[in-house]
Structures are given as structure tokens and as C-alpha cells.
Design an enzyme around this catalytic site. Sequence first.
Site, PDB file in Angstrom:
ATOM      1  N   ARG A   1       8.297  13.497   0.652  1.00  0.00           N
ATOM      2  CA  ARG A   1       7.765  12.057   0.603  1.00  0.00           C
ATOM      3  C   ARG A   1       8.776  11.273   0.904  1.00  0.00           C
ATOM      4  NH1 ARG A   1      10.219   7.672  -2.624  1.00  0.00           N
ATOM      5  NH2 ARG A   1       8.725   6.309  -3.011  1.00  0.00           N
ATOM      6  N   VAL A   2       8.598  10.226   1.757  1.00  0.00           N
ATOM      7  CA  VAL A   2       9.804   9.193   1.966  1.00  0.00           C
ATOM      8  C   VAL A   2       9.438   7.757   1.719  1.00  0.00           C
ATOM      9  CG1 VAL A   2      10.598   8.093   4.049  1.00  0.00           C
ATOM     10  CG2 VAL A   2      10.364  10.634   4.315  1.00  0.00           C
ATOM     11  N   GLY A   3      10.227   7.088   1.104  1.00  0.00           N
ATOM     12  CA  GLY A   3      10.009   6.005   0.415  1.00  0.00           C
ATOM     13  C   GLY A   3      10.291   4.817   1.600  1.00  0.00           C
ATOM     14  N   ASP A   4      10.655   3.701   0.994  1.00  0.00           N
ATOM     15  CA  ASP A   4      10.992   2.387   1.770  1.00  0.00           C
ATOM     16  C   ASP A   4      12.458   2.124   2.138  1.00  0.00           C
ATOM     17  OD1 ASP A   4      11.413   2.143  -1.276  1.00  0.00           O
ATOM     18  OD2 ASP A   4      12.527   0.335  -0.355  1.00  0.00           O
TER      19      ASP A   4
ATOM     20  N   GLY B   1       8.718   2.465  -3.512  1.00  0.00           N
ATOM     21  CA  GLY B   1       8.474   2.475  -2.010  1.00  0.00           C
ATOM     22  C   GLY B   1       7.147   2.194  -1.659  1.00  0.00           C
TER      23      GLY B   1
ATOM     24  N   THR C   1      14.264  -2.504  -3.699  1.00  0.00           N
ATOM     25  CA  THR C   1      14.362  -1.443  -4.609  1.00  0.00           C
ATOM     26  C   THR C   1      13.045  -1.659  -5.239  1.00  0.00           C
ATOM     27  OG1 THR C   1      15.400  -0.828  -6.819  1.00  0.00           O
ATOM     28  CG2 THR C   1      15.761  -2.812  -6.068  1.00  0.00           C
ATOM     29  N   GLY C   2      12.793  -0.556  -6.012  1.00  0.00           N
ATOM     30  CA  GLY C   2      11.234  -0.298  -6.562  1.00  0.00           C
ATOM     31  C   GLY C   2      10.538   0.742  -6.013  1.00  0.00           C
TER      32      GLY C   2
ATOM     33  N   THR D   1      17.625   2.805  -6.768  1.00  0.00           N
ATOM     34  CA  THR D   1      17.957   2.962  -5.696  1.00  0.00           C
ATOM     35  C   THR D   1      19.443   1.822  -5.522  1.00  0.00           C
ATOM     36  OG1 THR D   1      15.624   3.281  -4.739  1.00  0.00           O
ATOM     37  CG2 THR D   1      17.306   1.843  -3.391  1.00  0.00           C
TER      38      THR D   1
HETATM   39  N1  GLY Z   1      12.709   2.477  -3.383  1.00  0.00           N
HETATM   40  C1  GLY Z   1      13.108   3.774  -3.229  1.00  0.00           C
HETATM   41  C2  GLY Z   1      12.000   4.619  -3.184  1.00  0.00           C
HETATM   42  O1  GLY Z   1      10.695   4.477  -3.527  1.00  0.00           O
HETATM   43  O2  GLY Z   1      12.096   5.683  -2.655  1.00  0.00           O
END
Ligand code: GLY
Length: 309
Positions: A203-206, A228, A225-226, A176
Site C-alpha cells: 500500500r502506498v499513501g499520499d 492518505g 498528514t492523515g 506522519t
Molecule cells: N499520510 C500517511 C499515509 O496515509 O500513508
Amino acid sequence: MKRIIVHGGSGKWPEEKWEKAKEGVLEAARTGFKYLMETGDPVEACTRAVMSLEDNPIFNAGTGSVLTLDGRVEMDASIMRGTTLEAGAVAGVENIKNPILLARKVMEETDHVLLAGEGAMKFARSMGFEHYNPITEERKKKWLELKKKFESGRSTLPWHKMQELIKKHPELLSGTVGCVVLNDEEIVAGTSTGGVFFKLFGRVGDTPLIGAGTYANSFGGASATGIGEGIIRVVLSKTACDFMRVGVSALKVAEAVIDIVNSTVKLDAGIITIDRAGNIGFAHNTPTMPVAYIREDEEFVYISKEEKG
Ligand code: GLY
């Protein structure tokens, strides 16, 4: 007082890509800082820095985003202004070049904070965003390799065990991107991503979740980052800004919130921070995280504690 920090994603960058990753983050920080000096506008500086990272195919955002299980790119992005708490975000957007620009349009042109999927795309087209294919040959090749393994039953992709998955396939988590800018009184943070490789469609991340992937207030700003799924559960970026509100410096905050991740959700994570006194911080629990920051008297670039020289 002017500051900018950018990241190119926590993970395990192979050593042969370290120089390119460092060049990429430095170029993005320089681009953002140039706009900051010329315009004094931290929103513009943050947007330009993130766009530079999105346009660089080695990072997992915009061009070069990783592919979903069904071979598409679904991108997420967000941006937030610390003084007004205005924020804009998009989730699951396809076929546009710069998701951070679309997130900014949500912040500036709508009454909403987050637009997702089809609706976000409809908004993008009406705002004049042209069709653009962000899939690179390299990402497609990787996807085909994984798909073959998956279909032949040789895959080691146990999606219910993300940490094990990333240990076996560190290349899946390749970055990210994000930026935090301080311009005198105002702090702005922004983040953009293609998500994680082979993610389930939808899928939606952070990254587009304000408070998780991005947060800014008048005390500090953060971009995460990482994985989510971990960052969301500890609301990483808002937690960092809450610490800055009670006077903890950006550097200590970055380490403290990564400690929280390590002692709770135990998933890969990284963060960049700036507080209103101008302190800059970053921390990660992964082997690498390309970072560059610039202030009036210093330019700094980093990828790993293990780096020699
Ligand atoms: N940090 C990015 C994600 O998990 O989508």
C-alpha cells in the site's frame, strides 16, 4: 526572511505523550532552523528537520514507523523545491534509517521523481545507505496485540471502512512527519511516514505522491498528514499551493483545504503551509497535531486546541 514549520502527524495523541510530541517537533524545527541560518540552504534545513523527526521513535516515520499487516515496515518520503519544481520521492522502502535522505537522492542524483519498492532499495544500497532496522519494541508489541485480535476474530479492523477503523483505534494513526521551509525566495517541503498501522503490504499513501503529501512552488509550500486515501483524492498539498498562487495567505489556505477534506472525502487530515510572503499556516480535523514553527522573532509549539495553559 527565514521560516520553518514542522508537523508530527495529525491524529489522536494520548495526553501522556503530548509533552514528548511537542518536544520532538520543537527540536526538529530548531535543528532545521539552525541549518537554515548557518547554510542558507532550505533543502538542507528541510532534510535535517525531517531526519530529526524520523530519528525520534515516537513519530511514525523512520525509526518507530508502524508495521504492515505482515509485520514489516514500508516507508514513504518525498521532498520538493519550489523554485525549480525539482522533486524526489520513495515508496515502500525497508531497512534504511532516513527515507527523506533517499528521496533527496532521487531528486538530486536521478532523472526521476519516484522510486518504489525493490528498485528503490537497490538504488539505496548503491548510494551507500546501510541496512538499518527501524522497528521498535513498542510498535512490535502493538502489532502483536492487533494480530492476536485479528487471528482470533475479535478484531474490529474493517479495512474497507477507514474512518470507522480510526475512530475505534485512534492509535493506528500516529503521525506522519513533515516540514516546510522558506529561505528568502525559495520554499522547500518534505514529508516522511511509515504509513498507517496494519496496512496491506504494497500500500502506498499520499506521502510520496507529489501534489498529495508534499508540494512546493514559488508561491507556497505544503506538507500533509492523515489518511492518505483521502489526501490523494483531493490532491491536498497542490491544492493548497494553487490557493497561495492566487494570493490566499498560508493560514487561510490551511483551513480552506481541510474544509475541502471535510466536505468531500471526510477522512482525517492535517496540513502545514508557508507562503512566499512569510505567512505560516496549519490546520487539522483531528483532535491533535504536534506543530512547531520558528521565524526570526518567534518560536511556537502546539499540539491541540484543547490544551490547557
Ligand atoms: N499520510 C500517511 C499515509 O496515509 O500513508
